[in-house]
Scaffold this active site. Structure first.
Site, PDB file in Angstrom:
ATOM      1  N   HIS A  92      -5.978  -2.932   6.034  1.00  0.00           N
ATOM      2  CA  HIS A  92      -4.871  -2.464   5.184  1.00  0.00           C
ATOM      3  C   HIS A  92      -3.705  -2.023   6.076  1.00  0.00           C
ATOM      4  O   HIS A  92      -3.919  -1.552   7.194  1.00  0.00           O
ATOM      5  CB  HIS A  92      -5.346  -1.305   4.295  1.00  0.00           C
ATOM      6  CG  HIS A  92      -4.355  -0.968   3.231  1.00  0.00           C
ATOM      7  ND1 HIS A  92      -3.260  -0.162   3.460  1.00  0.00           N
ATOM      8  CD2 HIS A  92      -4.259  -1.371   1.939  1.00  0.00           C
ATOM      9  CE1 HIS A  92      -2.551  -0.068   2.345  1.00  0.00           C
ATOM     10  NE2 HIS A  92      -3.130  -0.800   1.406  1.00  0.00           N
ATOM     11  N   GLU A 140       0.447  -8.176   1.430  1.00  0.00           N
ATOM     12  CA  GLU A 140       1.158  -6.926   1.120  1.00  0.00           C
ATOM     13  C   GLU A 140       2.254  -6.676   2.148  1.00  0.00           C
ATOM     14  O   GLU A 140       1.957  -6.242   3.263  1.00  0.00           O
ATOM     15  CB  GLU A 140       0.197  -5.731   1.170  1.00  0.00           C
ATOM     16  CG  GLU A 140      -0.887  -5.737   0.130  1.00  0.00           C
ATOM     17  CD  GLU A 140      -1.401  -4.340  -0.152  1.00  0.00           C
ATOM     18  OE1 GLU A 140      -1.543  -4.003  -1.326  1.00  0.00           O
ATOM     19  OE2 GLU A 140      -1.635  -3.559   0.809  1.00  0.00           O
TER      20      GLU A 140
HETATM   21  O1  G3P Z   1      -3.554  -1.312  -1.321  1.00  0.00           O
HETATM   22  C1  G3P Z   1      -2.559  -1.357  -2.272  1.00  0.00           C
HETATM   23  C2  G3P Z   1      -1.304  -0.816  -1.768  1.00  0.00           C
HETATM   24  O2  G3P Z   1      -1.078  -0.807  -0.430  1.00  0.00           O
HETATM   25  C3  G3P Z   1      -0.114  -1.048  -2.596  1.00  0.00           C
HETATM   26  O3  G3P Z   1       0.310   0.225  -2.850  1.00  0.00           O
HETATM   27  O4  G3P Z   1       1.366   1.947  -4.148  1.00  0.00           O
HETATM   28  O5  G3P Z   1       2.580  -0.168  -3.667  1.00  0.00           O
HETATM   29  O6  G3P Z   1       0.674  -0.170  -5.273  1.00  0.00           O
HETATM   30  P1  G3P Z   1       1.286   0.478  -4.070  1.00  0.00           P
END
Ligand code: G3P
Length: 219
Positions: A92, A140
């Protein structure tokens, strides 16, 4: 394959430690459509709680490439399986690992039949890690994590590229960062992803159960 929602509980006060049980309790009995899979990714301090919620599915937020033994602070796949945890996130953005570690963990996990979701910050990483047989690549972009602009609205072309690259290795893709609502989820599917990785949009909302319900409705 079902469309997947992984809810990362991170280390938020409202969803971990003494509050974890109360947080999870609100999802008991929720109506999950047939075509949707919901997974809760627990902080290491809360992994043992999985056994108390047999109707929910749990992943760990991290796992190490070790077995049981003299490994201070490490988390083995064996211990996760013993605790009723059915998979893990790895790499992550908030817990980045080097390639050697990722490769060793994926190798062990594949041999043990333990699913791993590898987070990738960009196209290059997604291409590289999709060759290592993860269950999913989760794309991400770090700059959007925790914000109000979703990856699906900000980076649709990159999502398509990630999906194409990973499909060549038969690996489905999740997308995460700024995911909040049903439009974001629908858009992720339209772009070829198989679901989303979400944290603040659900965990920090006024009503996490309602937010999850509205995320998955109509799909
Ligand atoms: O692991 C999910 C995360 O990093 C995304 O976070 O708060 O943008 O949904 P968020």
């Amino acid at each position: 394959m079902k469309n997947t929602v992984i809810i990362n509980l991170k280390h938020y006060e409202i969803s971990s430690g003494k509050s974890c049980e109360r947080f999870l309790s609100s999802f008991i009995g929720m109506d999950i459509p047939e075509n949707i899979r919901v997974v809760f990714a627990l902080n290491p301090i809360d992994l043992r709680i999985a056994r108390d919620f047999p109707e929910l599915e749990f992943y760990s937020q991290h796992v190490d490439p070790v077995s049981y033994g003299a490994f201070t602070s490490k988390i083995s796949i064996e211990s996760l399986m013993d605790m009723g945890i059915s998979g893990s996130i790895l790499n992550h953005s908030e817990n980045r690992l080097n390639k050697e570690n990722i490769s060793k963990t994926l190798d062990r996990a594949y041999r043990m039949g333990f699913p791993i979701v590898v987070c990738s910050e960009n196209l290059v990483e997604a291409g590289e890690y999709s060759k290592l047989r993860p269950e999913f690549i989760a794309y991400e972009p770090p700059e959007l994590i925790g914000g109000n602009v979703s990856v699906t609205s900000s980076k649709p072309e990159i999502i398509r590229d990630v999906v194409n690259l990973c499909s060549a290795n038969n690996v489905p893709v999740l997308v995460g960062a700024g995911i909040k609502n049903n439009d974001d989820f629908a858009k992720s599917l339209e772009l070829g992803a198989h679901g989303v990785l979400v944290a603040s949009g659900i965990v920090l909302s006024k009503d996490p159960l309602m937010s999850l319900n509205s995320l998955i409705e109509k799909l």
